[in-house]
Motif scaffolding. Structure first.
Motif, mmCIF file in Angstrom:
data_model
loop_
_atom_site.group_PDB
_atom_site.id
_atom_site.type_symbol
_atom_site.label_atom_id
_atom_site.label_comp_id
_atom_site.label_asym_id
_atom_site.label_seq_id
_atom_site.Cartn_x
_atom_site.Cartn_y
_atom_site.Cartn_z
ATOM 1 N N VAL A 150 0.838 -1.205 0.000
ATOM 2 C CA VAL A 150 0.000 0.000 0.000
ATOM 3 C C VAL A 150 0.873 1.254 0.000
ATOM 4 C CG1 VAL A 150 -1.583 1.356 1.428
ATOM 5 C CG2 VAL A 150 -2.022 -1.075 1.045
ATOM 6 N N MET A 151 1.930 1.249 0.806
ATOM 7 C CA MET A 151 2.806 2.416 0.892
ATOM 8 C C MET A 151 3.452 2.752 -0.450
ATOM 9 S SD MET A 151 3.219 4.240 3.589
ATOM 10 C CE MET A 151 2.575 4.247 5.250
ATOM 11 N N THR A 152 3.940 1.751 -1.151
ATOM 12 C CA THR A 152 4.627 2.025 -2.417
ATOM 13 C C THR A 152 3.664 2.495 -3.497
ATOM 14 O OG1 THR A 152 4.440 -0.307 -3.084
ATOM 15 C CG2 THR A 152 6.468 0.372 -1.978
ATOM 16 N N HIS A 153 2.409 2.100 -3.403
ATOM 17 C CA HIS A 153 1.441 2.480 -4.441
ATOM 18 C C HIS A 153 0.711 3.782 -4.153
ATOM 19 C CE1 HIS A 153 1.479 -0.920 -7.261
ATOM 20 N NE2 HIS A 153 1.780 -1.670 -6.213
ATOM 21 N N TRP A 154 0.634 4.183 -2.881
ATOM 22 C CA TRP A 154 -0.149 5.374 -2.529
ATOM 23 C C TRP A 154 0.687 6.550 -2.048
ATOM 24 C CZ3 TRP A 154 -5.292 6.052 -3.446
ATOM 25 C CH2 TRP A 154 -6.048 4.918 -3.745
ATOM 26 N N SER A 156 4.575 8.606 -2.353
ATOM 27 C CA SER A 156 5.773 8.738 -3.190
ATOM 28 C C SER A 156 7.048 8.609 -2.372
ATOM 29 C CB SER A 156 5.767 10.100 -3.896
ATOM 30 O OG SER A 156 6.061 11.142 -2.983
ATOM 31 N N ILE A 157 8.145 8.430 -3.067
ATOM 32 C CA ILE A 157 9.440 8.230 -2.419
ATOM 33 C C ILE A 157 9.867 9.444 -1.602
ATOM 34 C CG2 ILE A 157 10.791 9.100 -4.395
ATOM 35 C CD1 ILE A 157 12.785 6.831 -3.816
ATOM 36 N N LYS A 158 9.382 10.617 -1.948
ATOM 37 C CA LYS A 158 9.766 11.844 -1.252
ATOM 38 C C LYS A 158 9.034 12.051 0.078
ATOM 39 C CE LYS A 158 12.774 14.390 -3.677
ATOM 40 N NZ LYS A 158 13.939 15.057 -3.089
ATOM 41 N N GLU A 159 7.950 11.314 0.290
ATOM 42 C CA GLU A 159 7.158 11.500 1.509
ATOM 43 C C GLU A 159 7.021 10.216 2.312
ATOM 44 O OE1 GLU A 159 3.185 12.546 0.302
ATOM 45 O OE2 GLU A 159 3.058 10.875 -1.095
ATOM 46 N N ASP A 227 -6.419 -1.473 -2.752
ATOM 47 C CA ASP A 227 -5.160 -2.077 -3.185
ATOM 48 C C ASP A 227 -4.220 -1.075 -3.846
ATOM 49 O OD1 ASP A 227 -3.484 -4.446 -3.531
ATOM 50 O OD2 ASP A 227 -3.890 -4.197 -5.657
ATOM 51 N N THR A 228 -4.620 -0.512 -4.964
ATOM 52 C CA THR A 228 -3.783 0.443 -5.692
ATOM 53 C C THR A 228 -4.635 1.605 -6.180
ATOM 54 O OG1 THR A 228 -4.137 -0.617 -7.854
ATOM 55 C CG2 THR A 228 -2.283 -1.430 -6.517
ATOM 56 N N PRO A 229 -4.027 2.750 -6.473
ATOM 57 C CA PRO A 229 -4.803 3.855 -7.056
ATOM 58 C C PRO A 229 -5.452 3.468 -8.376
ATOM 59 C CG PRO A 229 -2.668 4.625 -6.278
ATOM 60 C CD PRO A 229 -2.628 3.133 -6.197
ATOM 61 N N ILE A 237 1.014 6.692 -8.314
ATOM 62 C CA ILE A 237 1.519 7.733 -7.412
ATOM 63 C C ILE A 237 2.658 8.508 -8.058
ATOM 64 C CG2 ILE A 237 3.114 6.141 -6.242
ATOM 65 C CD1 ILE A 237 1.224 9.146 -4.698
ATOM 66 N N GLU A 238 3.457 7.848 -8.903
ATOM 67 C CA GLU A 238 4.558 8.535 -9.586
ATOM 68 C C GLU A 238 4.025 9.611 -10.518
ATOM 69 O OE1 GLU A 238 6.072 4.859 -7.933
ATOM 70 O OE2 GLU A 238 4.326 5.271 -9.198
ATOM 71 N N LYS A 239 2.978 9.297 -11.245
ATOM 72 C CA LYS A 239 2.377 10.265 -12.175
ATOM 73 C C LYS A 239 1.672 11.386 -11.409
ATOM 74 C CE LYS A 239 -0.817 10.488 -16.124
ATOM 75 N NZ LYS A 239 -1.710 9.666 -17.005
ATOM 76 N N TRP A 240 0.985 11.045 -10.339
ATOM 77 C CA TRP A 240 0.214 12.033 -9.584
ATOM 78 C C TRP A 240 1.117 12.992 -8.823
ATOM 79 C CZ3 TRP A 240 -0.868 12.771 -4.194
ATOM 80 C CH2 TRP A 240 -1.947 13.624 -3.935
ATOM 81 N N SER A 241 2.201 12.457 -8.230
ATOM 82 C CA SER A 241 3.068 13.287 -7.384
ATOM 83 C C SER A 241 4.222 13.927 -8.149
ATOM 84 C CB SER A 241 3.646 12.450 -6.245
ATOM 85 O OG SER A 241 4.551 11.470 -6.742
#
Length: 460
Positions: A150-154, A156-159, A227-229, A237-241
């Motif tokens: 859940v963390m990796t999909h929702w 981003s790496i910066k937060e 499960d995932t966005p 999350i990469e595209k959104w953030s």
């Protein structure tokens, strides 16, 4: 079962202000779900430890009960790695509640060998208790991997460091509830279940009541987790953030086979570096925690004061974890290796002070508070770093590898066996030398991952 756990299909992607608002709302919802759900696992994890003093009057010896207790840690270490590969190919919304329900049912079943078999058939009772506690540990291993997914999909790496530090406090919340639940559960439900036989009241509070609460928590977690966005019709999350890991590829959104997951994880040398580093972090974590009461009482400090020192160590973990997560994201720009190296160096200094002042209670408690405040940050950050360095579709297995090394090598072998024999043969001074050496080895291993994270410094 495979179809039941299969990840939900991606829905057509929504865009615009409404989708953005929905993304923000769902992020908070799924975070609350994994926080509550993971806390639930700790309600039904180490309950057997509390039951041990109450089982001795039934004719069970400490050594026998110690064997039962060890099954939990062994199973948990293996499960956290092996079940993670299943989690990476499963719907987190179903996988986490399923694991929690199975752990709760296993815990509730612990009353059978105690109440209905007993010491009259001691061998059978101990074997069954060991098997049940193994199952409890195994099913508890199904808690961390879906949360990592859940963390990796929702997030981003910066937060991720900040959010993971908050989520990591779930185990402190769940663990803190075990004691009160055991006490009040026995009072509320003991007479209802066991009538006038007050010897058995503890079964209600230690096993049955927590199991029932955990099942209710599993239902709440199922209601909240997604499960995932993409399964909700939102973008990755990469595209959104606008933030992504260096190794990110859109193929990482696809589900891999078990063979592909293990090949991806086991061939990643950076993950092996942090997995071995985690073993030495856990050696320090449990080497300090598990042996503190013994060290202090043998050096003339009474058991009550030693107990308060133990409590202070654990309590300091909560603010320490939160501070470390925030620093990792906002000061170190998403890097994990550098803060871990700095913190482990500070811990080595505190261990030296602790070692040289064993007869001074205030100094000892201060050192244990400092170690507790500091050590849980690296524990949390290694898990985050595993998620950062592995592809999203193998993140749970990557974190499971670090957990396996932490619990099996770091805790069971190094912190418990090696330190135990070292103290027995060469005195407590040798154990402090081992702890300082563990800090140094951890710093060296984390240094091998330092360059891989430097690209984050220039990212805004």
């Amino acid at each position: 079962m495979a179809s039941f756990l299969a990840p939900p299909p991606f829905k057509p992607e929504q865009t615009g202000p409404e989708a953005d608002a929905r993304y923000k709302r769902l992020r908070l919802q799924v975070f609350l779900g994994i926080f509550i759900g993971y806390a639930g696992f700790y309600i039904v994890r180490k309950n057997f430890s509390m039951a041990i003093p109450l089982l001795e009057p039934f004719g069970f010896a400490k050594g026998e009960l110690g064997i039962v207790l060890s099954m939990n840690a062994i199973a948990y270490g293996f499960s956290k790695f092996l079940m993670a590969s299943v989690s990476d190919r499963s719907n987190a919304r179903r996988f986490l509640p399923l694991g929690l329900i199975l752990a709760a049912l296993s815990m509730a079943f612990m009353v059978v060998p105690i109440q209905w078999i007993g010491s009259a058939h001691k061998g059978l009772a101990i074997a069954l208790m060991a098997f049940i506690n193994f199952l409890v540990g195994w099913f508890n291993g199904m808690g961390w991997p879906p949360c990592g997914r859940v963390m990796t999909h929702w997030f981003s790496i910066k937060e991720r460091g900040t959010w993971m530090s908050i989520w990591n406090c779930a185990h402190n919340v769940g663990g803190a509830l075990v004691g009160p639940m055991a006490a009040y559960g026995a009072v509320w439900f003991g007479s209802w279940l066991y009538g006038a036989d007050e010897r058995l009241y503890f079964l209600a509070g230690t096993f049955l009541f927590p199991a029932a609460v955990a099942i209710l928590i599993a239902i709440v977690a199922w209601c909240l987790i997604r499960d995932t966005p993409q399964s909700c019709g939102l973008s990755s999350i990469e595209k959104w953030s606008g933030h992504s890991a260096r190794n990110y590829d859109e193929k990482h959104e696809q589900t891999l086979s078990t063979r592909e997951i293990f090949r991806t994880v086991l061939s990643n040398k950076l993950l092996w570096y942090i997995a071995f580093a985690n073993a030495f972090i856990y050696m320090v974590r449990y080497g300090c925690l598990d042996w503190a009461p013994t060290i202090l009482t043998e050096n003339g400090i009474d058991i009550k004061s030693a107990g308060w020192a133990y409590f202070a160590y654990e309590f300091a973990a909560i603010p320490g974890t939160l501070v470390c997560g925030w620093l990792s994201d906002h000061v170190f720009k998403g890097r994990r290796a550098l803060p871990i190296m700095i913190i482990m160096a500070l811990i080595a200094v505190v261990i030296v002070v602790y070692w040289q002042n064993l007869d001074k209670l205030n100094v000892v408690i201060g050192c244990l508070i400092a170690i507790g405040f500091l050590i849980y940050g690296p524990v949390m950050l290694v898990g985050v770093q595993a998620l950062d360095l592995a592809p999203k579709n193998a993140a749970g297995t990557a974190a499971g590898l670090t957990g396996f090394m932490g619990y099996v090598l770091g805790t069971a072998i190094l912190a418990n066996v090696v330190m135990g024999y070292a103290s027995q043969n060469w005195g407590w001074g040798s154990t402090f030398i081992l702890l300082i050496a563990a800090c140094i080895v951890c710093i060296l291993l984390m240094g091998l991952t330092y360059r891989a994270e430097q690209y984050l410094v220039g990212k805004k």
